[in-house]
Design a protein around this motif. Sequence first.
Motif, PDB file in Angstrom:
ATOM      1  N   ALA A  60       0.868  -1.182   0.000  1.00 48.87           N
ATOM      2  CA  ALA A  60       0.000   0.000   0.000  1.00 48.87           C
ATOM      3  C   ALA A  60       0.898   1.222   0.000  1.00 48.87           C
ATOM      4  CB  ALA A  60      -0.875  -0.009   1.246  1.00 48.87           C
TER       5      ALA A  60
ATOM      6  N   LEU B   6       1.227  -0.667  -4.900  1.00 53.07           N
ATOM      7  CA  LEU B   6       2.377  -0.933  -5.755  1.00 53.07           C
ATOM      8  C   LEU B   6       2.540  -2.452  -5.857  1.00 53.07           C
ATOM      9  CD1 LEU B   6       5.728   0.874  -5.696  1.00 53.07           C
ATOM     10  CD2 LEU B   6       5.732  -1.613  -5.557  1.00 53.07           C
TER      11      LEU B   6
ATOM     12  N   GLY C  97      15.070  -2.080  -7.203  1.00 46.00           N
ATOM     13  CA  GLY C  97      13.627  -1.897  -7.031  1.00 46.00           C
ATOM     14  C   GLY C  97      12.781  -2.974  -7.691  1.00 46.00           C
TER      15      GLY C  97
ATOM     16  N   LYS D 197      13.864  -7.816  -5.198  1.00 49.47           N
ATOM     17  CA  LYS D 197      14.769  -8.852  -4.694  1.00 49.47           C
ATOM     18  C   LYS D 197      14.718  -8.943  -3.167  1.00 49.47           C
ATOM     19  CE  LYS D 197      18.334  -6.849  -6.683  1.00 49.47           C
ATOM     20  NZ  LYS D 197      17.634  -5.646  -7.198  1.00 49.47           N
TER      21      LYS D 197
ATOM     22  N   THR E  48      12.423  -7.832  -1.256  1.00 51.88           N
ATOM     23  CA  THR E  48      11.064  -8.210  -0.869  1.00 51.88           C
ATOM     24  C   THR E  48      10.932  -9.734  -0.858  1.00 51.88           C
ATOM     25  OG1 THR E  48      10.226  -6.172  -1.835  1.00 51.88           O
ATOM     26  CG2 THR E  48       8.630  -7.934  -1.495  1.00 51.88           C
TER      27      THR E  48
HETATM   28  N1  LIG Z   1       7.575  -1.302   2.866  1.00 53.90           N
HETATM   29  C1  LIG Z   1       7.355  -0.906   1.622  1.00 53.90           C
HETATM   30  N2  LIG Z   1       6.312  -0.082   1.329  1.00 53.90           N
HETATM   31  C2  LIG Z   1       6.035   0.308   0.069  1.00 53.90           C
HETATM   32  N3  LIG Z   1       6.777  -0.078  -0.995  1.00 53.90           N
HETATM   33  C3  LIG Z   1       7.819  -0.878  -0.780  1.00 53.90           C
HETATM   34  C4  LIG Z   1       8.171  -1.324   0.534  1.00 53.90           C
HETATM   35  N4  LIG Z   1       9.276  -2.120   0.435  1.00 53.90           N
HETATM   36  C5  LIG Z   1       9.592  -2.161  -0.864  1.00 53.90           C
HETATM   37  N5  LIG Z   1       8.724  -1.428  -1.601  1.00 53.90           N
HETATM   38  C6  LIG Z   1       8.720  -1.249  -3.063  1.00 53.90           C
HETATM   39  O1  LIG Z   1       8.770  -2.539  -3.653  1.00 53.90           O
HETATM   40  C7  LIG Z   1       9.629  -2.543  -4.780  1.00 53.90           C
HETATM   41  C8  LIG Z   1      10.705  -3.585  -4.580  1.00 53.90           C
HETATM   42  O2  LIG Z   1      11.561  -3.191  -3.521  1.00 53.90           O
HETATM   43  P1  LIG Z   1      12.798  -4.069  -3.076  1.00 53.90           P
HETATM   44  O3  LIG Z   1      13.400  -3.448  -1.866  1.00 53.90           O
HETATM   45  O4  LIG Z   1      12.380  -5.497  -2.958  1.00 53.90           O
HETATM   46  O5  LIG Z   1      13.767  -3.908  -4.336  1.00 53.90           O
HETATM   47  P2  LIG Z   1      15.228  -4.505  -4.609  1.00 53.90           P
HETATM   48  O6  LIG Z   1      15.132  -5.341  -5.853  1.00 53.90           O
HETATM   49  O7  LIG Z   1      15.735  -5.175  -3.395  1.00 53.90           O
HETATM   50  O8  LIG Z   1      16.070  -3.190  -4.948  1.00 53.90           O
HETATM   51  P3  LIG Z   1      17.621  -2.826  -4.605  1.00 53.90           P
HETATM   52  O9  LIG Z   1      18.442  -3.571  -5.618  1.00 53.90           O
HETATM   53  O10 LIG Z   1      17.682  -1.349  -4.833  1.00 53.90           O
HETATM   54  O11 LIG Z   1      17.900  -3.221  -3.208  1.00 53.90           O
HETATM   55  C9  LIG Z   1      10.182  -1.100  -4.920  1.00 53.90           C
HETATM   56  O12 LIG Z   1       9.421  -0.448  -5.897  1.00 53.90           O
HETATM   57  C10 LIG Z   1       9.944  -0.497  -3.548  1.00 53.90           C
HETATM   58  O13 LIG Z   1       9.672   0.874  -3.661  1.00 53.90           O
END
Ligand SMILES: Nc1ncnc2c1ncn2[C@@H]1O[C@H](COP(=O)(O)OP(=O)(O)OP(=O)(O)O)[C@@H](O)[C@H]1O
Length: 274
Positions: free
Chosen positions: A19, A25, A48, A51, A53
Amino acid sequence: MNAIAPALVSFNQVGKHFAVAGGELEAIRDFNLQIADGEFVAIVGASGCGKSTLLRLLIGLDNDYQGQILIDGQPLNGIGSERGIVFQEHRLFPWLSVAQNIALGLVNEPLNSEQRQQRIDQYIALVGLQDFSQAYPHQLSGGMAQRVAIARGLVASPRILLLDEPFGALDALTRQQMQDELLAIRERARITTLLVTHDVEEALFLADRVVVLEPRPGRIKRIVDIDLAHPRQRASYAFHRLREDLLHELTADERYLPPALEQIRDLPLTYLAY
Ligand SMILES: Nc1ncnc2c1ncn2[C@@H]1O[C@H](COP(=O)(O)OP(=O)(O)OP(=O)(O)O)[C@@H](O)[C@H]1O
Ligand SMILES: [Mg+2]
């Protein structure tokens, strides 16, 4: 990898929404992945793309997702000591020493104090911080702090190890040493590993399979089997070809930027003018 081994970890049709202001998203869509016992899987993808997540879901920190995550055929139920994680930031407690921070990884282990101390000493030595066991996080460099976090993730000998950019803050030489060390640990303990990295070469050096994620929402673009024997030769032709292939897969997506540029990608353009 043994193709007929049953999956230790199963992601089945996993999806994740957050949310956010103004709506939702979609961070992950239709993520399906089976990881066999003892297998080493690396996930690469743009900043983003979801990963971290995915790792948060598997460690059990976030239960609000679609689909199913199974461990040994059982639905995931919160955090558990059979899963260890090294987060993207080191997350050390500033008021605890190096040794005490590492000891936190052992809180649920049935060890007496002598065994506990032995284990802590062993992992401090593993990450080369013998002279800093009584130091506090503010007295360490970024790379040293990350090494403490790695020791904390490993000290309870987890069956499944989740690593989120664990070597990102290390200099190139230490990084290669830690990669060798990680392979040696895996060899000894047959630990199942899921590594998130920006570094295609790191993924190729370590993993049995590399999962390429596509961003917004995070989806699997391709899974590449890395059938190169260990120790892998970074300078070999086969290694070089696989690296080019994976880089092409990543850069074919225009939203991929090298790590150094990722920080600035989401800033308004006016920032970049200064
Ligand atoms: N707690 C949260 N609330 C809202 N959006 C989130 C939250 N955590 C992650 N996101 C969104 O989910 C998407 C994935 O985020 P994530 O941290 O998993 O990316 P990532 O692949 O690990 O990126 P990076 O390589 O920069 O670490 C992004 O668009 C981020 O903005
Ligand atoms: Mg991340």
